[in-house]
Design a protein around this motif. Structure first.
Motif, short mmCIF file in Angstrom:
data_model
loop_
_atom_site.label_atom_id
_atom_site.label_comp_id
_atom_site.label_asym_id
_atom_site.label_seq_id
_atom_site.Cartn_x
_atom_site.Cartn_y
_atom_site.Cartn_z
N ASP A 122 -21.01 6.89 -14.15
CA ASP A 122 -20.15 5.93 -13.45
C ASP A 122 -18.68 6.25 -13.69
N GLN A 123 -18.33 6.53 -14.93
CA GLN A 123 -16.94 6.84 -15.25
C GLN A 123 -16.50 8.14 -14.60
N ALA A 124 -17.39 9.13 -14.58
CA ALA A 124 -17.04 10.42 -13.98
C ALA A 124 -16.86 10.31 -12.47
N ILE A 125 -17.68 9.47 -11.82
CA ILE A 125 -17.52 9.28 -10.37
C ILE A 125 -16.17 8.65 -10.07
N ALA A 126 -15.78 7.67 -10.88
CA ALA A 126 -14.47 7.05 -10.67
C ALA A 126 -13.34 8.02 -10.99
N PHE A 127 -13.51 8.83 -12.04
CA PHE A 127 -12.46 9.77 -12.43
C PHE A 127 -12.31 10.89 -11.40
N GLY A 128 -13.43 11.32 -10.81
CA GLY A 128 -13.39 12.42 -9.86
C GLY A 128 -13.22 12.00 -8.42
N GLY A 129 -13.02 10.73 -8.18
CA GLY A 129 -12.82 10.28 -6.81
C GLY A 129 -14.05 10.38 -5.95
N GLY A 130 -15.22 10.07 -6.52
CA GLY A 130 -16.45 10.12 -5.74
C GLY A 130 -17.19 11.42 -5.82
N GLN A 131 -16.71 12.38 -6.61
CA GLN A 131 -17.39 13.67 -6.77
C GLN A 131 -17.47 14.00 -8.25
N LEU A 132 -18.48 14.79 -8.59
CA LEU A 132 -18.66 15.24 -9.98
C LEU A 132 -18.46 16.75 -10.03
N GLN A 133 -17.29 17.15 -10.46
CA GLN A 133 -16.99 18.56 -10.64
C GLN A 133 -16.90 18.87 -12.13
N GLU A 134 -17.30 20.07 -12.48
CA GLU A 134 -17.37 20.42 -13.91
C GLU A 134 -16.00 20.34 -14.57
N ALA A 135 -14.97 20.78 -13.88
CA ALA A 135 -13.63 20.77 -14.48
C ALA A 135 -13.16 19.35 -14.75
N THR A 136 -13.37 18.45 -13.79
CA THR A 136 -12.92 17.06 -13.98
C THR A 136 -13.75 16.35 -15.04
N VAL A 137 -15.06 16.61 -15.07
CA VAL A 137 -15.90 15.98 -16.09
C VAL A 137 -15.53 16.50 -17.47
N ARG A 138 -15.25 17.79 -17.57
CA ARG A 138 -14.84 18.34 -18.86
C ARG A 138 -13.51 17.73 -19.31
N GLN A 139 -12.60 17.53 -18.36
CA GLN A 139 -11.32 16.91 -18.71
C GLN A 139 -11.52 15.46 -19.14
N MET A 140 -12.42 14.75 -18.46
CA MET A 140 -12.66 13.36 -18.81
C MET A 140 -13.29 13.24 -20.20
N LEU A 141 -14.24 14.12 -20.51
CA LEU A 141 -14.93 14.03 -21.80
C LEU A 141 -14.12 14.64 -22.93
N GLY A 142 -13.09 15.42 -22.59
CA GLY A 142 -12.35 16.12 -23.63
C GLY A 142 -13.14 17.26 -24.22
N ALA A 143 -14.13 17.75 -23.49
CA ALA A 143 -14.97 18.84 -23.99
C ALA A 143 -14.21 20.16 -23.90
N VAL A 144 -14.50 21.03 -24.85
CA VAL A 144 -13.83 22.32 -24.90
C VAL A 144 -14.40 23.23 -23.82
N ASP A 145 -13.52 23.95 -23.17
CA ASP A 145 -13.96 24.93 -22.19
C ASP A 145 -14.80 25.99 -22.89
N ARG A 146 -15.98 26.27 -22.32
CA ARG A 146 -16.89 27.23 -22.96
C ARG A 146 -16.24 28.61 -23.11
N SER A 147 -15.27 28.94 -22.27
CA SER A 147 -14.64 30.26 -22.38
C SER A 147 -13.95 30.42 -23.73
N HIS A 148 -13.35 29.34 -24.25
CA HIS A 148 -12.72 29.42 -25.57
C HIS A 148 -13.76 29.61 -26.66
#
Length: 624
Positions: free
Chosen positions: A227-253
């Protein structure tokens, strides 16, 4: 109409819609079908796994009347009768939910139990559901014990708790207990995909994987995060926006850190941690991501399996698993796991993260540090791998293939009777039996087979020990029986001469008794064996590379010099058959066997065993 959150909108209405709790669904379904119904149920498990949901479905199954009003107890409630609809909306008179977190006193429990004397008004059964039952006071538990043990035939108790250890055993013994398990990330991800498809919300697979991992086994948490990710992404779930919302570290690092640690590149580790600081990624989430990847790498190293095609990280993980040695993987996993507790102790969590990661490089043997390169430099790395040297105990006809030994020598300089590689010189092939073929040793970083060397510098030959010369003090040990040619067995290497073993054992005992060696230096002395003595240099063989630390070797050299033996130590990795530690263990085992024999031969003990049918408990005898 106001918006209904996903966790409430998609709450399961029957057992068929339950996800991840098949063991509970099967047990309750069979009990309802066969009418073997208990009077009290206890559901345990972490938050958001379905304890309240199962309670409501069970209440509907007990009171469902079917679409035509003629139904009975069923494992598949219809969901359309008055009882099913009222229970779903919380208006069913005979279904009572009590929140024990806010109604934990004896008065509230007595008020609930006063209703037990009245028969159901609408339904077939009264159902009392007490949530977070472990919050009740001791007097409240005692007040409900008698009713809980022998309730009226129309009354069912359903208790739910996240901490069953706080529930008295007197209550546990009166209930049928079911443990609802945390859900696997794949199960959560599949259910989220189903829910989003029904909601017509576009979602990337990477975003669903992030949400499923962040839920930590709770389906309610997963739906709330969605629910939070849908609101944060404006109705879409993209990996970059979800990672930004969760504060998760980018796997590349994380991949960069693991590859740098595998290559022994401390500079890249420090630079990557600084990049995490600048981008605002948390140190704790970094270690959490690394722990997850290292666990999967350890499994891939121990269990050969094909890479999963639906996970793009799996291919890269399999490649890195071939680069990082398994012992380093285990060490790094332990460091990252325990390092999460150190972040709060340091003034700067990123400095603590740097120290946790650099600790692996600090504990790595010096010889391994010198040979480690970046994963892209595999050809250069293969050229400096330790080679295998094989020695046959006695001359004669061709023997089965010997066991290869990977040798790593620290501070090994050429001397009399040695080659330019620091190893004892071998006699010419004319004095040996037939040459044998060397199996390549396990690489330290890359599991790919090494390229063919330009010069056969390590061509193995079987040597005659009598002709080896005074520079190498070795002697043969007993050879095992040779298997038939169809299934040859590896012949062992020559063991240490008895005089060298006795001399080294007595010397180490003297050092230990006088506290001249302690900690790792003592372990190096106890676990090693003296295989050769040359002028000014002794060669020690150790069972593992972890003991080959230069500082440990230097401290042992200093202790030997203080004891009257100013020599230079040369360490090599290989099988150790005769070491002070093994001699001490064998002596202790012999004393224990003598004590057991003495006890069994004691007349009193024999009389006890014979007359009273007694027996000696294995492992209870100790040698004094």
């Amino acid at each position: 109409m106001s918006y209904v959150v996903l966790a409430r909108k998609y709450r399961p209405k029957n057992f068929a819609e339950m996800v991840g709790q098949e063991h509970v669904v099967q047990a309750l379904g069979n009990a309802l079908t066969t009418r073997r119904l208990h009077h009290a149920y206890l559901f345990t498990g972490t938050r958001g796994v379905g304890k309240t949901t199962v309670s409501r479905i069970l209440a509907k199954s007990l009171n469902c009347t079917g679409p035509d009003g003629q139904g009975g107890i069923t494992a598949t409630p219809c969901g359309v009768c008055d009882a099913c609809r009222d229970i779903d909306t919380g208006r069913f008179v005979d279904y009572t939910e009590l929140d024990a977190a806010s109604n934990r006193g004896v008065d509230e429990v007595q008020s609930l139990l006063e209703q037990a004397v009245y028969k159901p008004v609408q339904g077939r059964f009264k159902v009392f559901m007490i949530d977070e039952v472990h919050m009740l006071t001791n007097t409240a538990f005692n007040a409900m014990l008698k009713t809980l043990e022998e309730p009226p035939e129309y009354l069912k108790f359903v208790l739910a708790t996240t901490d069953p250890q706080k529930v008295p055993v007197t209550v546990l013994s009166r209930c049928l207990q079911f443990n609802l398990r945390p859900m696997a990330p794949d199960t959560v991800r599949e259910h989220l995909a189903h829910v989003l498809a029904a909601e017509q919300v576009a979602a990337e697979p990477g975003a669903l994987r992030l949400l499923a991992r962040s839920a930590r086994g709770s389906m309610r948490d997963a739906l709330s995060l969605t629910d939070q990710a849908i609101a944060f992404g404006g109705g879409q779930l993209q990996e970059a926006t979800v990672r930004q919302m969760l504060g998760a570290v980018d796997r590349s690092h994380v991949w960069t850190l693991l590859e740098a640690l595998a290559a022994g590149d401390g500079g890249t580790v420090v630079q990557t941690v600084e990049a995490l600081r600048l981008q605002g990624f948390g140190a704790a989430s970094t270690l959490e991501e690394m722990v997850g990847l290292l666990q999967r790498m350890a499994v891939a190293q121990m269990v050969s399996a094909a890479a999963a095609g639906d996970d793009p990280d799996e291919v890269r993980l399999q490649q890195l698993a071939t680069v990082l040695p398994p012992d380093d993987t285990q060490l790094l996993y332990s460091l990252c796991l325990h390092g999460r507790g150190e972040l709060g102790l340091a003034p700067d969590e990123y400095a603590a993260l740097t120290m946790v990661l650099l600790r692996l490089l600090a504990f790595r043997p010096e010889a391994e540090k010198k040979t480690l390169k970046r994963p892209s430099a595999a050809p250069e790395l293969a050229a400096v791998r330790p080679q295998a040297v094989m020695v046959s105990a006695t001359p004669g006809p061709a023997s089965p293939t010997p066991t290869p030994v990977s040798v790593e020598t620290i501070a090994l300089a050429p001397g009399p009777g040695t080659s330019d590689r620091g190893l004892p010189e071998l006699p010419p092939p004319s004095t040996t039996a037939t040459a044998t073929q060397v199996a390549p040793p396990r690489p330290a970083v890359d599991k790919a087979p090494p390229p063919e060397p330009a010069e056969p510098v390590t061509e193995p030959v079987a040597i005659n020990l009598d002709a080896a010369g005074p520079g190498l003090a070795v002697s043969p040990r007993h050879e095992p029986a040779v298997a038939p040619p169809a299934a040859p067995q590896a012949s062992p290497l020559p063991s240490v001469p008895a005089e060298l073993g006795d001399f080294w054992f007595q010397l180490v005992q003297q050092l230990v008794a006088t506290d001249a060696v302690t900690a790792l230096v003592r372990e190096l002395a106890l676990q090693s064996c003296l295989v050769a003595q040359r002028e000014g240099a002794w060669q020690l063989q150790v069972p593992g590379a972890t003991l080959m630390q230069p500082s440990t070797r230097d401290r042992l050299q200093a202790a030997l010099a203080a004891a009257g033996h100013p020599v230079r130590l040369e360490l090599a990795v290989g099988p150790v058959d005769d070491s002070p530690a093994k001699r001490l263990a064998a002596a202790a085992a012999a004393r224990l066997r003598d004590a057991e024999d003495h006890l069994r031969q004691d007349p009193f003990v024999q009389a006890m065993l014979r007359d009273f049918g007694g027996k000696i408990v294995p492992g209870s005898i100790q040698a004094l």
